[in-house]
Every structure is written in C-alpha cells, then in structure tokens.
Design a protein around this motif. Sequence first.
Motif, mmCIF file in Angstrom:
data_model
loop_
_atom_site.group_PDB
_atom_site.id
_atom_site.type_symbol
_atom_site.label_atom_id
_atom_site.label_comp_id
_atom_site.label_asym_id
_atom_site.label_seq_id
_atom_site.Cartn_x
_atom_site.Cartn_y
_atom_site.Cartn_z
ATOM 1 N N MET A 1 1.032 -1.363 -0.067
ATOM 2 C CA MET A 1 -0.033 -0.008 0.092
ATOM 3 C C MET A 1 0.943 1.235 -0.080
ATOM 4 O O MET A 1 1.763 1.268 0.994
ATOM 5 C CB MET A 1 -0.817 -0.114 1.216
ATOM 6 C CG MET A 1 -1.953 0.899 1.370
ATOM 7 S SD MET A 1 -3.029 1.243 2.732
ATOM 8 C CE MET A 1 -4.037 -0.256 2.597
ATOM 9 N N LYS A 2 0.536 2.349 -0.896
ATOM 10 C CA LYS A 2 1.299 3.384 -0.755
ATOM 11 C C LYS A 2 0.871 4.109 0.076
ATOM 12 O O LYS A 2 0.095 4.267 0.845
ATOM 13 C CB LYS A 2 1.295 4.112 -2.467
ATOM 14 C CG LYS A 2 1.626 3.442 -3.604
ATOM 15 C CD LYS A 2 1.473 3.944 -4.696
ATOM 16 C CE LYS A 2 2.079 3.268 -5.921
ATOM 17 N NZ LYS A 2 1.871 3.857 -7.168
ATOM 18 N N ALA A 3 2.145 5.232 0.690
ATOM 19 C CA ALA A 3 1.982 6.347 1.492
ATOM 20 C C ALA A 3 0.555 6.933 1.446
ATOM 21 O O ALA A 3 -0.118 6.983 2.655
ATOM 22 C CB ALA A 3 3.049 7.390 1.667
ATOM 23 N N PRO A 4 0.111 7.739 0.359
ATOM 24 C CA PRO A 4 -1.206 8.554 0.540
ATOM 25 C C PRO A 4 -2.475 7.614 0.879
ATOM 26 O O PRO A 4 -3.162 8.057 1.585
ATOM 27 C CB PRO A 4 -1.195 9.211 -0.907
ATOM 28 C CG PRO A 4 0.287 9.327 -1.312
ATOM 29 C CD PRO A 4 0.824 7.775 -1.026
ATOM 30 N N ARG A 5 -2.401 6.451 0.220
ATOM 31 C CA ARG A 5 -3.467 5.597 0.593
ATOM 32 C C ARG A 5 -3.453 4.947 2.020
ATOM 33 O O ARG A 5 -4.804 4.879 2.676
ATOM 34 C CB ARG A 5 -3.450 4.498 -0.516
ATOM 35 C CG ARG A 5 -4.659 3.494 -0.474
ATOM 36 C CD ARG A 5 -4.570 2.388 -1.438
ATOM 37 N NE ARG A 5 -5.599 1.542 -1.235
ATOM 38 C CZ ARG A 5 -5.875 0.520 -2.076
ATOM 39 N NH1 ARG A 5 -4.898 0.126 -2.974
ATOM 40 N NH2 ARG A 5 -7.295 -0.389 -1.807
ATOM 41 N N PHE A 6 -2.251 4.947 2.520
ATOM 42 C CA PHE A 6 -2.284 4.331 3.896
ATOM 43 C C PHE A 6 -2.667 5.299 4.758
ATOM 44 O O PHE A 6 -3.390 5.320 5.996
ATOM 45 C CB PHE A 6 -0.822 3.883 4.117
ATOM 46 C CG PHE A 6 -0.503 3.533 5.545
ATOM 47 C CD1 PHE A 6 -0.988 2.393 6.115
ATOM 48 C CD2 PHE A 6 0.002 4.320 6.502
ATOM 49 C CE1 PHE A 6 -0.908 2.234 7.628
ATOM 50 C CE2 PHE A 6 0.160 4.207 7.722
ATOM 51 C CZ PHE A 6 -0.146 2.793 8.306
ATOM 52 N N LYS A 7 -2.246 6.655 4.387
ATOM 53 C CA LYS A 7 -2.726 7.791 5.526
ATOM 54 C C LYS A 7 -4.186 8.237 5.420
ATOM 55 O O LYS A 7 -4.690 8.230 6.444
ATOM 56 C CB LYS A 7 -1.956 8.975 4.941
ATOM 57 C CG LYS A 7 -0.594 8.878 5.251
ATOM 58 C CD LYS A 7 0.154 10.490 4.878
ATOM 59 C CE LYS A 7 1.638 10.275 5.224
ATOM 60 N NZ LYS A 7 2.305 11.670 4.782
ATOM 61 N N SER A 8 -4.744 7.765 4.271
ATOM 62 C CA SER A 8 -6.312 8.071 4.178
ATOM 63 C C SER A 8 -7.061 7.147 4.929
ATOM 64 O O SER A 8 -7.960 7.142 5.531
ATOM 65 C CB SER A 8 -6.552 8.068 2.575
ATOM 66 O OG SER A 8 -6.376 6.863 2.091
ATOM 67 N N TRP A 9 -6.557 5.777 4.966
ATOM 68 C CA TRP A 9 -6.843 4.429 5.736
ATOM 69 C C TRP A 9 -6.730 4.724 7.211
ATOM 70 O O TRP A 9 -7.724 4.360 7.955
ATOM 71 C CB TRP A 9 -6.369 3.224 5.318
ATOM 72 C CG TRP A 9 -6.487 2.098 5.943
ATOM 73 C CD1 TRP A 9 -8.118 1.204 5.725
ATOM 74 C CD2 TRP A 9 -6.142 1.565 6.937
ATOM 75 N NE1 TRP A 9 -8.045 0.299 6.675
ATOM 76 C CE2 TRP A 9 -6.860 0.391 7.328
ATOM 77 C CE3 TRP A 9 -4.893 1.659 7.676
ATOM 78 C CZ2 TRP A 9 -6.535 -0.671 8.540
ATOM 79 C CZ3 TRP A 9 -4.626 0.844 8.812
ATOM 80 C CH2 TRP A 9 -5.488 -0.120 9.173
ATOM 81 N N LEU A 10 -5.438 5.394 7.475
ATOM 82 C CA LEU A 10 -5.369 5.456 8.828
ATOM 83 C C LEU A 10 -6.308 6.397 9.442
ATOM 84 O O LEU A 10 -6.691 6.310 10.698
ATOM 85 C CB LEU A 10 -3.977 5.759 9.111
ATOM 86 C CG LEU A 10 -3.228 5.753 10.643
ATOM 87 C CD1 LEU A 10 -3.474 4.058 11.097
ATOM 88 C CD2 LEU A 10 -1.835 6.229 10.447
ATOM 89 N N ALA A 11 -6.559 7.381 8.811
ATOM 90 C CA ALA A 11 -7.398 8.413 9.161
ATOM 91 C C ALA A 11 -8.868 8.185 9.584
ATOM 92 O O ALA A 11 -9.638 8.700 10.115
ATOM 93 C CB ALA A 11 -7.434 9.604 8.255
ATOM 94 N N THR A 12 -9.107 6.994 8.682
ATOM 95 C CA THR A 12 -10.717 6.422 9.028
ATOM 96 C C THR A 12 -10.945 5.522 10.381
ATOM 97 O O THR A 12 -11.900 5.213 10.530
ATOM 98 C CB THR A 12 -11.039 5.726 7.747
ATOM 99 O OG1 THR A 12 -10.295 4.352 7.516
ATOM 100 C CG2 THR A 12 -11.126 6.533 6.756
ATOM 101 N N LEU A 13 -9.596 5.069 10.878
ATOM 102 C CA LEU A 13 -9.895 4.205 11.964
ATOM 103 C C LEU A 13 -10.743 4.994 13.217
ATOM 104 O O LEU A 13 -11.341 3.903 13.914
ATOM 105 C CB LEU A 13 -8.217 3.946 12.416
ATOM 106 C CG LEU A 13 -7.621 3.064 11.545
ATOM 107 C CD1 LEU A 13 -6.415 2.743 12.279
ATOM 108 C CD2 LEU A 13 -8.268 1.817 11.260
ATOM 109 N N PRO A 14 -10.493 5.999 13.612
ATOM 110 C CA PRO A 14 -11.363 6.671 14.734
ATOM 111 C C PRO A 14 -13.086 6.301 14.515
ATOM 112 O O PRO A 14 -13.653 6.315 15.523
ATOM 113 C CB PRO A 14 -11.050 8.030 14.764
ATOM 114 C CG PRO A 14 -9.584 7.869 14.268
ATOM 115 C CD PRO A 14 -9.611 7.058 13.151
#
Length: 322
Positions: A1-14
């Motif tokens: 997974m590329k960094a921008p996609r990972f950051k967007s996925w991480l932001a949805t965890l809350p």
Amino acid sequence: MKAPRFKSWLATLPSLNVQQRRQVLDALHPVVGLDQVVALIDQIRTPGRCCPRCGGTHCYRHGFANDLQRFRCCACGRTFNDLSGTPLARLRLKCKWLDYSQVLLDSLSVRKAADRLGVHRNTAFRWRHRFLSWAKLDRPDALNGIVEADETFLLESQKGSRKLDRPARRRGGRAGKRGISRELDCILVARDRHGNTIDAVTGRGALTAAQLEHHLLPRLNRGALLVSDSNAAYRAFSRKHKIAHETVNLRAGVRVRHGVGCAFHVQNVNSYHQRFKAWLLGFRGVASRYLPNYLGWCWALDGRRISSPEQLLRIAIKVINR
C-alpha cells in the motif's frame, strides 16, 4: 500500500465501531506476531552466524524463503537461514510461536493448547517437544556446597506407541510387582542449597553407582558435600571417587541430622519431587521416552526461571547451526 492511501486509511480508524476495531486487531495480530518472531530470531542469530555445513562465517544474502532471510555460504555454496540446524527448523506458523511459548509457561495440555492457538492437536504436541528439545539442556554447570541427591520413581509408560512390549494397562494401571522393579522409571535429582538442580532419567529399576557416575559426577564439584539417604549406591559412588558424603536414614524416621554449623537432610530434593509429580498430573500421563523433556520443562518453570515467551523462545533457538 502506498503512503497516501495508507494515510487516508489510517485516518478512518477513529470512525470504526467496536466490532470493526476488534476485526482489525484480529487481522493484525498474526502479522505482528510474525514480525516479532522474525526480529527476535535475527537479533539472536546475527552475532556469530555461520554455515551449518562447513562452519564458515563468510556468507551473503540470498533472497527470502518462509518469511526468513536466506544466506549462501561463500566457502561451500550451501544456502541456509537462521533456523537451519535447530529444532525449530521447518516449523510453520511462526506468527503463533510467541503465543505457544506462553502456552508452555501456562503448562496447558495438548488439547487446551491446540484450542487456544487454533491449530491441530498433533501440531501442538509436535511443537511442545521441538520447543523443549534444547530448553531441557539449559542447566547449571556444577553443583557446589551441600548437594542433596535422591531418586524418585514413576510407572513406565508407553503412551502413544503403536506397538507395546507388554500387555496394555487401563488408565495407567499399577505395577505388577511390589517395591522397586523394572516396571518403574528411575529419576535422579540432585540439588544444592542455592537451588541449582540437575536431573536425569537413569533407566528402569533401582539406582546404581554406575548411573551416578554417568549422570551426577560430571556436574558435581569435587569439593562438594553429598547428602543422600542410606542407598548403598551413593556410598559406593562416594567412596570410589573420594567425595565427602553424609547419609540420612529415612527408613528409621530420621529426616534431619545436625552437624557442625549445618543440617544434613534431603528435604529440598523431596520437595522438588513432590512439585514435579503434582505438576505432571495435569497431563494425564506422560510417555517414558519424553520424560527428559518434561523434567527440563519443570526445571524451567520452577522458581520462575523463565518468565516471558521471548525468553523461552531465545533458549529454544540459542544454539544455532552448531
């Protein structure tokens, strides 16, 4: 997974609910366990890495296989990894090794261990004796000072064998002869006053002086004082090798003899015998051929010498490619 996609996925965890967060954790747990095991193996193995065939220390990286870095020896051309030559070589499901180490610390039975880890009971049984193969060798180099020695006996068992050399017994059964006979496995335990302990399955039947020479003499400091019961094997062994020896006549009811500044007894060893037999009851019978592994397992747990899964895994793979 590329960094921008990972950051967007991480932001949805809350925004995840409780059930979804648990599903994410359950999905990440095996991967985290695998990373911990691989990192621990590399940490233990990096100093002194050598070829299992020729012992050469010059090697280079040669790809990955089974989640481990492979190496090729510059001298003989053999490829190997950090588990080659160890009891854990070729075992799968590395992500569950730390969890299984905790199972050993909890002294769970084969079926309970299999249920906790979600593996087959045959896998749990095979892992048990692979993990204990070298852990049982982690013993003190010598016994010093006052050394107590005594033997205990367990009924010989051929549990798990497809062919028996005697009639089968129901639910363990009892010995057909009274007293000490060839139907009993003899377990020798020697322990000094500092808690250092060695033990061995000497064979079947009564203990002999020759067995003491083989199992006790290499680990007994020549300046030590050996304390035992009135078994003639200890007297013959001590007299032959000129070892100071004191006896306690347990048959006469004498459990403690007071000397000059010390007391002669074998209470520490007898207490260890009781703890071992009480701990062994949880396994519903142990095959005689596996008794050394269980003795090493009990010694590892006694006094909480091994208190973490990482420590147990280190002992299981510390002697690598030797």
